[in-house]
Design an enzyme around this catalytic site. Structure first.
Site, PDB file in Angstrom:
ATOM      1  N   SER A   1      -4.978   2.004   1.904  1.00 14.00           N
ATOM      2  CA  SER A   1      -3.950   2.697   2.940  1.00 14.00           C
ATOM      3  C   SER A   1      -3.840   1.992   4.139  1.00 14.00           C
ATOM      4  O   SER A   1      -2.652   1.294   4.270  1.00 14.00           O
ATOM      5  CB  SER A   1      -5.735   3.713   2.583  1.00 14.00           C
TER       6      SER A   1
ATOM      7  N   ASP B   1       1.588   5.947   6.736  1.00 12.75           N
ATOM      8  CA  ASP B   1       0.673   4.395   6.629  1.00 12.75           C
ATOM      9  C   ASP B   1       1.331   4.387   4.917  1.00 12.75           C
ATOM     10  O   ASP B   1       2.133   4.581   3.991  1.00 12.75           O
ATOM     11  CB  ASP B   1      -0.453   4.360   6.228  1.00 12.75           C
TER      12      ASP B   1
ATOM     13  N   ASP C   1       0.638   4.372   1.944  1.00 12.41           N
ATOM     14  CA  ASP C   1       0.558   5.092   1.011  1.00 12.41           C
ATOM     15  C   ASP C   1       0.710   7.032   0.660  1.00 12.41           C
ATOM     16  O   ASP C   1       0.700   7.546   0.081  1.00 12.41           O
ATOM     17  CB  ASP C   1      -1.091   4.885  -0.019  1.00 12.41           C
TER      18      ASP C   1
ATOM     19  N   ASP D   1       0.274   9.060   2.550  1.00 12.02           N
ATOM     20  CA  ASP D   1      -1.059  10.675   2.833  1.00 12.02           C
ATOM     21  C   ASP D   1      -1.545  10.874   4.516  1.00 12.02           C
ATOM     22  O   ASP D   1      -2.246  11.070   4.540  1.00 12.02           O
ATOM     23  CB  ASP D   1      -2.481  10.289   2.247  1.00 12.02           C
TER      24      ASP D   1
END
Length: 460
Positions: free
Chosen positions: A106, A250, A252, A254
């Site tokens: 993340s 970010d 990833d 999400d």
């Protein structure tokens, strides 16, 4: 360097010693545990898992280890390659798979990676399930397949197309309204997979994309957490290019942060607020965030005669409450949008599409839109206690101390005052109480935190 084993997955820094860091052996052990757990809980012979990764440097290595391990257990693997967390979540049910693994740490820096675990719905496994996986990893009770029973391997390169088309097909995404505005959008994707997926979406929405850090090299040009102090470059680019809106994700994809046409932060907490404002205007129902998220969402929900509820911190907890309340919209104050008409996971792509629809229909600039929402400021502090002090006892005393206020003990102790709030949460690993506050000014939020620290000290 660290290795963190939790009910939501395993996360750590690459290299170093086994059980201290995320080494190849730790990756294999944990992938074996998840695969074994699925085999123990599924009444079927052939299992299939979907995997995908962000662009971080260690991603290919970790992906190869996970793939080979799952095949070694006799589990089939569908590999999406470079992907996003929400894309993997969508593809698990799309492909009728039995679960998924997202390889991403993340917003952590580039030396980190992680395995995040999904069930057959493409949602994060429960805490109870996660504890069972951890126990299997600890015991190393694995039974690998013989040579004729090894899992099959295939790749898919259409996952982004499928994800984006599902977004475009949503009734609440007005593609024509967005196209009519010819929005100029600046994008900082921190050299990860958002640099692939978001421009594909923006192109379908008829937007011009100004790319910053969109090469998926995994070499993050700044701290990848989308906070104001890390985003000076795109704020300058907004002014230089006269862009209408800035989008920051970010690694990833999400979490979604937005920037106005003046190069000022829209406010990470307000991504969810703006999207909820649009959706609740058209459909009354519940809005959900966690206890540490801004009160602004509650205010917006009430302005549309809708209900607001707060869950314990953590995406799994938000999703659980969203299902219980049949929520229209939910998410977290860190820029995480969960739109259940698409799927139950934080998704920056659907967040972008819904926000641009709202912006187009309101016929306002981003700064004008932001000015229409209640203005709150948040503070974050902590108090470190000596190991012999009972943190739970302190929190109980604080609950009693403020029993005449609106107090929640769903997750720590949250005290809602008339004009502000404070949320106290204990660390699971240290004798620390984390103190989150919100008020109508930064000074008031910080002062409230200091006052609460003084009160805690007086009770010790």
């Amino acid at each position: 360097m660290s290795l963190i084993k939790s009910i939501s997955g395993i996360r750590g820094t690459i290299g170093g010693k086994v059980n201290d860091n995320l080494t190849p052996l730790d990756v294999v052990k944990f992938a074996s545990a998840f695969g074994t757990w699925l085999q123990n809980n599924k009444n079927k012979k052939d299992l299939t898992l979907v995997i995908g990764r962000d662009a971080r440097i260690s991603g290919q290595m970790v992906s190869s280890l996970v793939t080979a391990t799952l095949q070694g257990l006799g589990i089939n693997v569908i590999d999406l390659g470079l992907s996003t967390t929400p894309t993997v979540e969508i593809m698990v049910p799309e492909l009728n798979a039995d679960g998924g693994i997202i390889l991403t740490a993340s917003h952590n820096p580039k030396q980190w990676n992680a395995l995040k675990l999904l069930n057959e719905k493409g949602e994060f496994i429960t805490g109870e399930n996660g504890a069972e996986v951890l126990a299997l990893a600890e015991n190393e009770d694995f039974n690998y397949a013989e040579v004729d029973d090894l899992g099959k391997y295939e790749t898919r390169d259409d996952a982004f197309d499928i994800h984006i088309q599902q977004i475009l097909d949503l009734p609440m995404v007005d593609v024509e309204a967005i196209k009519a505005k010819n929005f100029k959008v600046a994008l900082d994707a921190v050299n990860s997979t958002g640099g692939i997926a978001i421009p594909m979406l923006l192109d379908k929405l008829g937007c011009e994309t100004i790319k910053l850090y969109c090469e998926p090299t995994g070499h993050f040009p700044h701290n990848p957490e989308p906070l104001k102090e890390h985003l000076g470059d795109i704020c300058e680019l907004m002014k230089k290019e006269n862009a209408d809106v800035g989008v920051v994700v970010d690694p990833d994809v999400d979490r979604l942060a937005l920037i106005d046409e003046k190069g000022e932060m829209f406010g990470e907490e307000y991504t969810l607020v703006a999207v909820a404002d649009y959706l609740l205007k058209h459909k009354k129902g519940a809005a959900i965030s966690n206890l540490s998220s801004s009160r602004a969402l509650r205010d917006v929900a009430r302005s549309h005669d809708s209900e607001y509820f707060a869950s314990a911190v953590g995406e799994v907890n938000v999703v659980t409450l969203m299902k219980e309340k049949n929520a229209v919209i939910g998410g977290e104050g860190n820029g995480g949008i969960i739109y259940p008409d698409l799927h139950y996971g934080r998704d920056s792509l659907v967040g972008v599409a819904l926000f641009l629809t709202h912006l187009a229909k309101e016929n306002k600039t981003v700064s004008e839109l932001r000015a229409g929402y209640p203005s709150y400021f948040m503070g974050k502090k902590k108090i470190e206690l000596t190991p012999e002090i009972d943190v739970d006892a302190i929190l109980s005393k604080m609950e009693q101390e403020y029993k005449n206020e609106d107090v929640s003990t769903v997750d720590g102790v949250k005290i809602d005052f008339e004009n502000n709030w404070v949320h106290l949460r204990k660390s699971n690993t240290e004798p620390i109480i984390r103190i989150y506050t919100e008020a109508h000014s930064q000074e008031e939020a910080d002062q409230l935190g200091d006052d609460i620290i003084a009160k805690i000290k007086s009770l010790i």
